[in-house]
Structures are given as C-alpha cells and as structure tokens.
Write an enzyme that holds these catalytic residues in place. Structure first.
Site, PDB file in Angstrom:
ATOM      1  N   ALA A 171      -5.196  -8.739   4.787  1.00  0.00           N
ATOM      2  CA  ALA A 171      -4.433  -7.555   4.349  1.00  0.00           C
ATOM      3  C   ALA A 171      -3.573  -7.883   3.129  1.00  0.00           C
ATOM      4  CB  ALA A 171      -3.588  -7.017   5.497  1.00  0.00           C
TER       5      ALA A 171
ATOM      6  N   ARG B   8      -4.768  -6.283 -11.616  1.00  0.00           N
ATOM      7  CA  ARG B   8      -4.425  -5.119 -12.437  1.00  0.00           C
ATOM      8  C   ARG B   8      -3.291  -5.456 -13.412  1.00  0.00           C
ATOM      9  NH1 ARG B   8      -4.877  -1.134  -7.314  1.00  0.00           N
ATOM     10  NH2 ARG B   8      -7.143  -1.087  -7.280  1.00  0.00           N
TER      11      ARG B   8
ATOM     12  N   CYS C 193      -5.631  -3.149  12.580  1.00  0.00           N
ATOM     13  CA  CYS C 193      -5.023  -2.127  13.433  1.00  0.00           C
ATOM     14  C   CYS C 193      -6.063  -1.164  13.964  1.00  0.00           C
ATOM     15  CB  CYS C 193      -3.985  -1.324  12.662  1.00  0.00           C
ATOM     16  SG  CYS C 193      -2.879  -2.367  11.739  1.00  0.00           S
TER      17      CYS C 193
ATOM     18  N   TYR D  74       9.538  25.199   6.750  1.00  0.00           N
ATOM     19  CA  TYR D  74       9.346  26.068   7.904  1.00  0.00           C
ATOM     20  C   TYR D  74       8.300  27.138   7.650  1.00  0.00           C
ATOM     21  CZ  TYR D  74       9.832  29.824  11.263  1.00  0.00           C
ATOM     22  OH  TYR D  74       9.553  30.804  12.182  1.00  0.00           O
TER      23      TYR D  74
END
Lengths: 569, 569
Positions: free
Chosen positions: B15, B26, B47, B437
């Site tokens: 990992a 990069r 996992c 909401y």
C-alpha cells in the site's frame, strides 16, 4: 393575566416559528407563548411536498407528524408544550410603539390586538407568480401550500398526462423526478441550463443528459409567454419563446420570495435581497422583534455577503437561536453556505459554498478541479461513480465550494465539504482528513482526498489541466491540437470522443510509442477520469514534450457528445 | 548507471510502498525507483480480504486491479510508471553507512546490495499469533496475506461449517458478517465486549445484540487456552476458559503488529507503541530513511500521543507524503483520528477521535451524549435509525470523538465528524454547520446537529441526562427511583423496560397527571429516543419537581433487556 410572565408572540407556524416556540418554552418554562398561523396546518415539512405529490409519502398527515406519529396540531402544542396556537388567524399589522400585533380570525373576521414583549416573525415565503397571462387557469399550480400539493397529486392520479414544469431549479427537477414515471414532463427554463444557480454549466449539462435520458423534454433558454386555456378556463397549452407545449397540468416552480409585508409596513429594515435584515442574534432593526426562516436573508459564510437561501434546515436552526434569545439567551447564527441537495432519477446532486461561476463573479482568484471517482472500493458490489468539483481560492488555498453529483454517495462527501468550509479549511487540510475507510463505504483514498490532492497538484503547477468546456470551445474554434486518449483498448471500443484529432495510445504503451506524437503541436490528454491523463502528461513531459495538458473529468464527466457505436479493436 | 539519477529504494509493495513510488515518479521523472516485495502480489487491497472470503468479491485479482481492471503487476509498474519491481525478494539488512540494502531473491537465493539515496520502509504488519498450543494445526489461519484468505474461502466452500473466530475486533466482526450465512460462527474475545478498543461498552452491547440475533455465538471475557487437532493435525476444537467449541476452521483475528525487524536491526528509533517512530515528514531517525503504512506509529490528532492505527487509508496518505519528500518536497502528515468503520450484518458501525473511556483515561473532563435519530426524513421511504454518541471536552467544549451506529447512514455522519475533529471544532460550531437537507438524504435538523444541540443543552446545565449504564447500575444496586416512561400507549404496548419501578404517563398527559408522581423521589424519564424525556424533565421542573433527569438514548439505545411480550393497552 399574570403580569410577570414574559409574552412571546410568534407569527408563522410552519418551521422556524414552532421551533422557536418549542425552544423558548424549554428555556423559559414561565413564558406565555403564542403562535399565530394564517393557514390551517402547523409545523409541516414543506420540503416533503414533492414526495407527497409523487406518492412516496402516502398521506399529507405524515408531513405533519413527529417521528413516532404524533400529529403536531394545536392540541399537541397546547398539551405537550403549553404553547397557544391560533390557526386560521392572520397577523395584519405590528404596533411597535405599543408592542401589539393586530390579528384577524379568518373564519369569524373578528380582530384583536395581541400584546408582546418579544415578537418573532416567521412569515415564510411565497412562490413567485410570473406576470404572464393564464396563471389563474384551472390546472396551474405554484405549490405554495399543502392544499396545492394535494391538488397536483390528485390531477396526476386522475389522468393528467402532459405536465409542463415552469422552472428548472431544485423544486422543478424534484417534481420531474417524482412524476417522471407517471406523466410526460416538459421543463421550461429561462436560463441556458437547469440548476443554473446551483451548478457550473459543465455539471448542469450532465444533469440535463440524465433528464433527457429519462424522457424529460427540456426547453432551455426560453421564456413562457402565456398559458392558454380551453373555453372553460382549464389549462391546455404553454406558449414559450421556443414553441407551444400541450399541458394537462402546469406547475410553476420559479422560486420563492420572502413574505415581508408585515415587516415592511412596520418599518423594519429589509436587506438588499428583499428579505428581512437580521443581525447574528436574528434580531431585526427593532431589538424586540426577531425574524427567521424563509422571510429573512442570511450571510454567506464564504463571501460574507447577504444571500436569500430559503431552506427548511436553515429555518429550523434559526428557530432554535431565536427561541434561546427571546427567552433571554445570546445564541448566534453565523450564516449559511447555500448547501443544497436533490435526487433526480438515479442521480444525486449536491452543492455547497460558491460555484466557480459565483466565485469568479465575486472576484476571487479561483482554481478548480473536476474529479470523478468510485464512491466505494471498485471491487465491492454496488460501487457507483460520483463526480466532485472542488473550487478553491488560488491565493490562500482556502476551499470556496464543492459540487458533487452522480449515482453514488454524493450526500456524504457534500456534508464533509460543509464541515470543511464551515471551519475554513484549505485544500491541503482537506487532503489530510482521516476519513473512514472500509470497502463497503469508501475507497482507501476517499474521493474527496483524491479530489483535494488533484487540486493541490494543479495549484502547485504540477498538473496542467483544463475544464472540458475549454476543450469544447477550442474544438469549436477549430484550434489545432491532439486529443490523446490513453485508455485501454476495451475502454476505447466501448465509448469514444467523436473528433478527428483524437489519437489513441494506451498509457501502458505511451513510453514506447510517444515518438508517434508531434512535439510541435499542443497535446491534451484524457482517459476515463483523467488520472491516467495526468500520468500521461508527466510521462510526455519527461520525454521532452513541452505543450501537454489533460482535461479534467475525462470521459466520465465529458458533458458533450460521445460515440458509443460498436467498434472493432 | 546514470550517476545523477536519484536512487529511491522502497521496501514493501502493498500500500504505502507503491503509492510512494508512484508519487515520487510524478514528482521526479528522472529518479530511479525500485520496489522490493517479499510476496508475489503487489499493491493489493488488504482491507478487501474479508469480502473476498465472503465471496462478494469473486476473484482475488479484483483486489489488485485498478478501477478500470488493469492488474498492477510488475509489468504495469515497469511500463506505465517506469518503476522497477522485485517481487519474491526479501530485504535482509540495511547498511546505513554505505546506503545499501542487502536483498535476497527467495527463488534463487541470490543476494545483492541495492544502493539508495533515499530509502522507504513500508514493511507493513503481521498478524498477532497468540502463544497458544495448536496454532500450527491445519485449518487455523491468521489472514496475513491473500494466500491465507484464499485458503479460508476454500475451506468454507468445501464445507467447513463450524468456524471459530478468535478476536472480536473489527476484522473478526467483518468475518462473522461475511461468513454468517454460510457457517456457524463462534467469536471468542478476551475483553468483556466486542470492539472494545473502538466503542464504549453501552454501544458494544448493542452490536452484540445484533450478532446474537444473527446466530453468532459470543464467548466474551474468555481466553483461548489451546487449539486441539485430530490425529492428522487438523483442527477440531478450540478450548477456552469458558469451555470448548468444536471447529472445522479457526481464524485468528487478534490484531496485527508492525514489522520492524529491518528498522530495529538498522538502529532506527522505535516508538513507545513498538512501531517505527517518524516525524511529521515521515522521516525515521535517519533523515535519508522514510517509513509509512502499517510499520509506523502515528500521532493522534486529539490526544497528541503516539498510537498504532494500521489502516489502508492511512498507508495510502503516508505514501503520497513520502513520495513527495523523497523527491525533494516537504509535505507533512499531521496525524490520525483513529477513524474506523465496519458493517456487521445490517448494522453500520463507525468511530473517530476518542471514545469516552479513552478520553477519561487520558484525563479529560468529559461530557458525552447518546442521541438516536432517523437518518433521513422519517416520512421518506427507507428512513432508518442511527445512534450517535458525541464526546466533548467539558472545559473547552471542543469535540473529542464520535461513535455512530445503526442500520441507517452512519458513514456520512462519521466523516462529517472526522472533518469537524480535524479542524478542532467545538460542539457549538458543529451545531451551526449548514448540512445538506432534502428528505431522501437527511432530516431538516441533521442527526448530528440534533446530537450537538443535545450535548450543548447538557453542557449548559439545561438537560440533566445520564448514561444507560448508570441507570442499570442503580437498578442493580436497588436504588429507589421512578423510571418514568412518557411514550404513547401504542409505543408502550410494543416494548417496555421490564422493571417494577416503571411508571407510564404519556407526555401529552404529563402536565395534568404530574400530581400522581412523588415529589420526594428521584425521577428518571425516558421515551423512545429521550427527546420527549428531556421535554418531560423541563415540564416536571416547571411544576416544582427538583430531582428529575432522563436517560440518554431511550428505548432505542437501551442496551439491556426489553419486554416485547404482547400487551393490552
């Protein structure tokens, strides 16, 4: 009457009013608390109306009940909360000098003056009625109250097939969602895109694709000129600048305006949005008069400017602050983020803070990034994509807003962004959040962490990425560049960008085949989500290419035409 | 070899290692990057193992693929990322002076010294193997790698029916979940409760109720003494301090320990948790050696203390920081919150920050509140309950942690709490968040807002509430008090607390019937969730009762016996 009891009078019984009353009662058991409500319903969930219309909520009483099924009527307020409620009673005028409100019982026409020590205005909002001919025809509704919602539901149940929705905002789209399987829907929207006050255009276009895919007819950038009826005054047609549309039923969902007549006539200050101006204690310009809910304006927590964002959630939070303060407390309401969420068919759509367009209008030095990702481990059953657009201030690296949409779990990431924005987080801080991970719930790097890291790469000058709208503009302008697709052959066969300047080299072959690419032309890379697009940018740069970028969102968020015709590899 | 290329050597390919490698590439296209991995698999989602075992993930290759199905093998790293990978290769020793690592090819037994400018230790963790007889029997597994996961899955597919899981922590419960429909599960746990390092006891008990309801046998507070086999060395029985349990298959899920041999032998500093100590740049005590993932300890963002919290999500975030820094950057990793989430049958369980027990142990002046609520509008189809426990510092009102569980949307509220805790929010700030909401997604006042307001009421001395464990303790001590149930008759008929001191008066009748209650005895009120319980407290106090409290969580979160026998009203 006991002279010592504080008299708290509340005008409005839907959301902020009852909440303020209940809170005031808890903080001051001795106060005399009265709610005056013009309608016959109390404390109902207005935001539930579309779902009642669609039949997901069977009875309108459910919108008025507590979670254990107790209906919040006047007797409930009386017996449980010791709060007087006068329904069917209109507040006519405030006498600030004598501290009374003149009210009229709408049934008996009797009037009287109710005294107050503290007055609360929770007068709410009313739907915009566009000034067009035909608004009064039978079959034209504005959803101002539960009665209208009931009428719309009944009309559809009784066979109304052609439904024209005027307004492509949140409520209009919710209605299209709930009625989409029962009727033929046409949405007429004045702006060029649906949800134009909530989303940036490249994301609105993705929503439009979903709507059209479900058979919803979208008439964008067009105004309604008139609504026409038959000889009996029933609606038959909506005439727009883009043509006429037959209609058995018309719902006008063109937004709401604050109800401020009472406040204005009493000389209370209104804000620049037209809603009642309040301070952080939710006090009006008269310190004994508080106001909350849909009738007031709020301060936007990011821009610091007044905004009109009528929401049931905000009204409820207002209610608690007002209830505290009329009972002698000093609670504050800091402001809003303009958070909104809705479901449109299989797509969840949320936004909070500022959109990129809003942020630019407000003069921010904006940087943004569009990042599609699976909502949970891609190997876990039921994993679905979402697209996150983060907007940040390039100078301070503070987050300004987020827009998130897709069939996956938008809801969670939206509220994480609400928390981050509320606390003034930078994009760098967002990237450090120890977000929950297990395959059924998320990915090892949550989509938000991933989006934050992408935006950091862009802010740091590592990732040179552009918005898909920019690509489209350059394509239309006939600019010369290579569109480099670095996906796998299987992905390429499934769906492609339909442009002649597309070159296809899978990422795994790019190092060896880079020599096939011209060093003197601009190269814009993409993949499914543009993570490999960025990888390709770094590879090409390491090989001496100097004019390479990638476009954000890749195929997954490309808002324009795609070629999905069968193809051999 | 080009002398100018920076040599980045990474030990560990699961990992943190591959992530660091990819990020370093990069940031530094010219570096020479090598990953050394002892096993044969690279970059897999550890996992995901329980879900592979349960069959939700069909092939183990899916755990190693990118979202578009590309398997991250050595060729992938070579071709796409220009990263050398040596699998089946063990790192034997670090020569810090000469900056080399001695490695052995496990197939050929050849050794060589790999030079480095920057070294990254991502040596991961290994399962705890309790020192009990029988650990080596066939059919006893520890899930240390994909091969073991494959063997466990095969055993169940081939008919292993009686599965004993040793350890009632996160992995043990995930296994019970995925195997629960295929086998008879017994969990043996040393502590008195499952998930005892994650949850406070009153919440663990609710999880235990779900497990037992699904037929899982829980043997709590018991130690395994030995595992017994048949004459052929295959497991047949697990012998514990609480009896013997037949077993076709035993999975030891007793936690993991950091793999630190390489670091220790190289003289790198280990922390008090036994894991490698790193600074905020994830540098070990040797500035040219970085470490991340399951082999290091982290700083807890709330307590400021070192903790060992091995998590795939943390490892991935470590990887990016390390990749940046070995390439010359100065990124930092501030710490963790100990966030964890899991699904156990229909129950979602999450926690972040400090539990109440942890906070008390650390000496905080703690206040907490347990608050059940529907996860979305109760009238919207599919609304499900969740229970939130908030923990705060009573002196500063800062949030310390949250535990959330239930069949509803736990995931979202957990990550909002992660954001709030990361930014140092107080409970008052949490209450102001402009959370999203709409009825399909939440309630007008989100459960978190509601929980925050309840805790504020308690901190402000308005709400006098106690933990259900406290009620149970007083019941068992035979203390004299009235348990006042203020629910509706319909609710009362459905389920009741089975104690003789329960008095039932619905809230709506309380004002008129309060005279039936004794003013000289303590009254502890409750309802379904204890919101009406609080309302009752304020009503009784306004009527002159002086010794009234309510217990938190009501019937919905009561962890002990309930009477659900039929009853007439």
């Amino acid at each position: 009457m006991d002279e010592k009891r504080k008299r708290i009078l509340i005008i409005g019984g839907v959301a902020a009013g009852p909440k303020a009353a209940a809170r005031a009662r808890r903080c001051d058991p001795g106060a005399e608390i009265t709610i005056v409500e013009e309608g016959s319903f109390l404390s109902y969930a207005g935001c539930g109306m579309p779902f009642y219309i669609g039949g997901m909520v069977e009875k309108h009483e459910e919108l008025m009940a507590t979670p254990v099924g107790v209906v919040r009527d006047a007797a409930f307020f009386r017996n449980v909360k010791d709060i007087n409620v006068l329904t069917g009673t209109r507040a006519e005028a405030i006498d600030r000098e004598n501290k009374t409100v003149r009210v009229t019982n709408l049934a008996t026409r009797e009037t009287c003056d109710l005294p107050y020590d503290k007055l609360v205005l929770a007068t709410g909002s009313k739907p915009v009625r566009p000034p067009i001919p035909g608004m009064d025809l039978a079959g034209v509704y504005t959803l101002g109250n539960l009665e209208e919602a009931r009428a719309v539901r009944q009309a559809v149940e009784q066979g109304a097939r052609r439904v024209v929705i005027i307004g492509g905002g949140l409520i209009g789209l919710e209605l299209a969602d709930v009625l989409g399987t029962k009727a033929e829907i046409t949405i007429v929207e004045m702006m060029d895109h649906v949800l134009s006050t909530l989303l940036d255009p490249e994301l609105s276009i993705l929503v439009e694709r979903v709507l059209r895919g479900k058979g919803v007819q979208l008439i964008l950038g067009s105004r309604v000129e008139r609504i026409e009826g038959d000889g009996n005054g029933a609606v038959v047609r909506v005439v727009t600048t883009a043509g006429s549309f037959d209609a058995d039923l018309v719902v006008v969902a063109a937004g709401v305006r604050p109800r401020v007549e009472l406040a204005r006539e009493a000389g209370l200050e209104l804000g620049e949005t037209g809603a009642i101006k309040v301070n952080e204690y939710l006090q009006t310009s008269d310190p004994d008069i508080y106001a909350g809910g849909d009738c007031v304006e709020n301060i936007h927590l990011i821009s610091g400017r007044p905004v009109y964002t009528p929401m049931g959630s905000v009204a409820n939070r207002h209610g608690r602050v007002i209830g505290d303060n009329v009972a002698g407390g000093r609670d504050t309401f800091p402001g809003v983020l303009g958070t909104a969420i809705l479901k449109v068919f299989e797509m969840n759509i949320g936004r909070t803070g500022l959109s990129e367009s809003e942020a630019r209008r407000l003069g921010y030095h904006v940087e943004s990034f569009i990042c599609p990702a699976p909502d949970r481990a891609h190997f876990y059953p039921g994993s679905k994509p979402i697209i996150i657009k983060l907007v940040a201030d390039a100078s301070t690296r503070k987050l300004l807003g987020a827009q998130i949409l897709g069939p996956g779990d938008v809801n969670k990431r939206l509220d994480v962004m609400v928390a981050a924005l509320s606390m003034g987080a930078t994009v760098d801080q967002l990237a450090t959040f120890d977000l929950a991970y297990a395959p059924p719930f998320s990915t090892a790097l949550d989509p938000l962490t991933h989006a934050a890291n992408c935006l950091r790469n862009k802010l740091d000058g590592r990732a040179r990425s552009i918005n898909p709208l920019e690509v489209k503009k350059r394509l239309e302008a006939g600019e010369d560049f290579v569109l480099l697709d670095v996906r796998t052959p299987a992905e390429f066969n499934e769906v492609r960008l339909p442009y002649p300047n597309v070159v296809f080299i899978p990422l795994g072959k790019l190092r060896e085949r880079a020599k096939e690419l011209p060093k003197d032309r601009e190269i814009i890379v993409f993949c499914k989500v543009s993570l490999r697009g960025w990888e390709a940018q770094t590879i090409l740069e390491s090989l001496g290419f100097t004019n390479v970028s990638f476009f954000e969102g890749g195929i997954a968020a490309w808002p324009f035409e795609l070629d999905t015709s069968p193809r051999q590899s």
